[in-house]
Design an enzyme around this catalytic site. Structure first.
Site, PDB file in Angstrom:
ATOM      1  N   GLU A  10      -0.031  60.927 106.136  1.00 39.89           N
ATOM      2  CA  GLU A  10       1.289  60.305 106.144  1.00 39.89           C
ATOM      3  C   GLU A  10       1.416  59.198 105.101  1.00 39.89           C
ATOM      4  OE1 GLU A  10       2.301  57.063 107.626  1.00 39.89           O
ATOM      5  OE2 GLU A  10       0.217  56.463 107.672  1.00 39.89           O
ATOM      6  N   GLN A 100      -1.537  47.946 119.171  1.00 42.14           N
ATOM      7  CA  GLN A 100      -2.212  49.235 119.241  1.00 42.14           C
ATOM      8  C   GLN A 100      -3.403  49.331 118.284  1.00 42.14           C
ATOM      9  OE1 GLN A 100       0.936  52.224 118.894  1.00 42.14           O
ATOM     10  NE2 GLN A 100       0.962  52.403 121.118  1.00 42.14           N
ATOM     11  N   HIS A 282       6.117  61.512 119.366  1.00 41.17           N
ATOM     12  CA  HIS A 282       5.616  60.179 119.019  1.00 41.17           C
ATOM     13  C   HIS A 282       4.439  59.763 119.893  1.00 41.17           C
ATOM     14  CE1 HIS A 282       8.892  59.742 116.266  1.00 41.17           C
ATOM     15  NE2 HIS A 282       9.794  59.881 117.216  1.00 41.17           N
ATOM     16  N   LEU A 283       4.450  60.199 121.145  1.00 39.65           N
ATOM     17  CA  LEU A 283       3.338  59.885 122.032  1.00 39.65           C
ATOM     18  C   LEU A 283       2.080  60.646 121.630  1.00 39.65           C
ATOM     19  CD1 LEU A 283       2.306  58.452 124.582  1.00 39.65           C
ATOM     20  CD2 LEU A 283       3.215  60.367 125.925  1.00 39.65           C
ATOM     21  N   ALA A 284       2.251  61.809 121.018  1.00 39.20           N
ATOM     22  CA  ALA A 284       1.110  62.677 120.704  1.00 39.20           C
ATOM     23  C   ALA A 284       0.090  61.990 119.803  1.00 39.20           C
ATOM     24  CB  ALA A 284       1.602  63.975 120.065  1.00 39.20           C
ATOM     25  N   ASP A 285       0.556  61.396 118.698  1.00 42.05           N
ATOM     26  CA  ASP A 285      -0.406  60.787 117.776  1.00 42.05           C
ATOM     27  C   ASP A 285      -1.046  59.543 118.376  1.00 42.05           C
ATOM     28  OD1 ASP A 285       0.916  58.217 116.416  1.00 42.05           O
ATOM     29  OD2 ASP A 285       2.482  59.722 116.608  1.00 42.05           O
ATOM     30  N   GLN A 286      -0.315  58.833 119.258  1.00 43.29           N
ATOM     31  CA  GLN A 286      -0.864  57.630 119.873  1.00 43.29           C
ATOM     32  C   GLN A 286      -1.887  57.965 120.957  1.00 43.29           C
ATOM     33  OE1 GLN A 286       2.321  54.862 120.962  1.00 43.29           O
ATOM     34  NE2 GLN A 286       3.607  55.802 119.402  1.00 43.29           N
ATOM     35  N   HIS A 307       2.165  62.129 111.247  1.00 44.83           N
ATOM     36  CA  HIS A 307       1.344  61.059 111.825  1.00 44.83           C
ATOM     37  C   HIS A 307       0.238  61.641 112.698  1.00 44.83           C
ATOM     38  CE1 HIS A 307       4.547  58.354 110.515  1.00 44.83           C
ATOM     39  NE2 HIS A 307       3.728  57.353 110.766  1.00 44.83           N
TER      40      HIS A 307
END
Length: 343
Positions: A10, A100, A282-286, A307
């Site tokens: 990214e 994070q 968005h939750l997936a990469d975190q 990301h």
């Protein structure tokens, strides 16, 4: 020392933040060149510098290149220790992303930690505070640690000035889990935040959202923010299922009509609901990073963003795991962390 090209994947701040987090946990030093090479203003911005400084303080690290605008950085961590810290971005840059960066190391530190984070809490290019508390941290808690975040002041872009506190109760080791299904819908609702803007902006948004989504009137509410330093308008849809909670958000911008913002949120809510996958994009990469630190686990998601793909490529450079992705029926993707065989 692990060498990283910041223009890969990214090509933004995530490469640096992930490297910092993994370096703290593993004790492995790294050097990154071409920091944020794919951004309009390459190099370290204030938000990224704060993340570097926070990681250095938590991990007693030796750092070279930690200045605004720097495009190269080397980071050699020492032992991670628990404690009490205050980290201030000083701009509207995301304080949640700074958190994070250091949180993974504190989840298995030698004792509890207390943090005070200052900066942007509702930034269009970062997870807002409510995403952190309702979507991300409950899943972290499923792995053993207890992380409680409390909001004092919302900081909208571009004024910033937000503040929240975090208490981390660590564990010796993270426990993996699998999240393949949502379960039944328990509760849903939309909150429209407005700060220093006419109330009719929020009223137009809620009215259109009811029409577009077909939700009941009691499921939408307007919250006027009184203590934020600057103007802001954020739409937050909270979808609570038995196994996961998703927070979908849209941000008002100067010159963008309220109806356009509401249409964006409604479209994203429908996309998540219709996909059927428990983990949003968005939750997936975190979620990849803590699962990698646990050495296993996985989840089902709709698609992998750049990301997420960047995370999957960077994690094996620090840990003896790989992130396996498998397409499944309906255009969804199963993501699984798999330990690498040691030869």
């Amino acid at each position: 020392m692990i060498s990283i090209d910041g223009s890969e994947g990214e090509g933004g701040g995530q490469v640096l933040r992930t490297a910092l987090a993994l370096s703290l946990v593993t004790g492995k030093a790294f050097q990154v060149v071409n920091v944020r090479a794919r951004r309009a203003r390459p190099g370290l911005m204030r938000q990224h510098l704060t993340a570097v400084q926070a990681a250095a303080e938590v991990g007693h690290a030796r750092v070279v290149g930690d200045t605004v605008g720097s495009r190269e950085l080397s980071f050699e961590p020492g032992p991670v220790t628990s404690g009490e810290w205050t980290f201030s971005v000083g701009t509207a840059g995301s304080a949640t992303l700074v958190l994070q960066t250091i949180l993974p190391a504190l989840l298995t530190a030698d004792g509890p930690s207390k943090l005070l984070m200052e900066g942007g809490t509702h930034n269009p290019l970062a997870p807002p505070f409510e995403f952190l508390t309702d979507a991300f941290l409950p899943l972290v808690g499923r792995m053993g640690p207890c992380v409680e975040a409390t909001l004092q002041t919302r900081g909208f872009y571009p004024a910033g000035g937000g503040r929240f506190s975090v208490v981390v109760q660590p564990v010796r080791a993270l426990q993996p889990f699998f999240l393949r299904g949502r379960g039944n819908l328990v509760k849903r609702g939309i909150t429209v935040l407005v700060s220093q803007l006419p109330r009719h902006v929020a009223e137009r948004e809620t009215q259109l959202l009811r029409e577009l989504l077909g939700w009941e009137e009691h499921e939408l509410r307007i919250e006027s923010v009184r203590n934020s330093p600057g103007p802001g308008n954020v739409l937050l849809a909270r979808l609570e299922y038995e196994n996961v909670t998703e927070v979908v958000c849209a941000f008002g911008e100067k010159g963008v009509r309220a109806e356009v913002v509401a249409e964006k949120l409604a479209s994203d809510v429908r996309a998540y609901v219709d996909a059927g996958a428990p983990v949003g994009e968005h939750l997936a990469d975190q979620l990849m990073l803590p699962l990698a630190l646990a050495g296993g686990g996985g989840f089902r998601t709709r698609t992998l963003t750049m990301h997420a793909k960047t995370q999957a490529e960077l994690i094996p450079r620090f840990l003896d795991v790989r992130v396996k992705t498998t397409p499944v029926e309906g255009g969804l993707v199963d993501v699984e962390v798999v330990r690498c065989e040691v030869r």
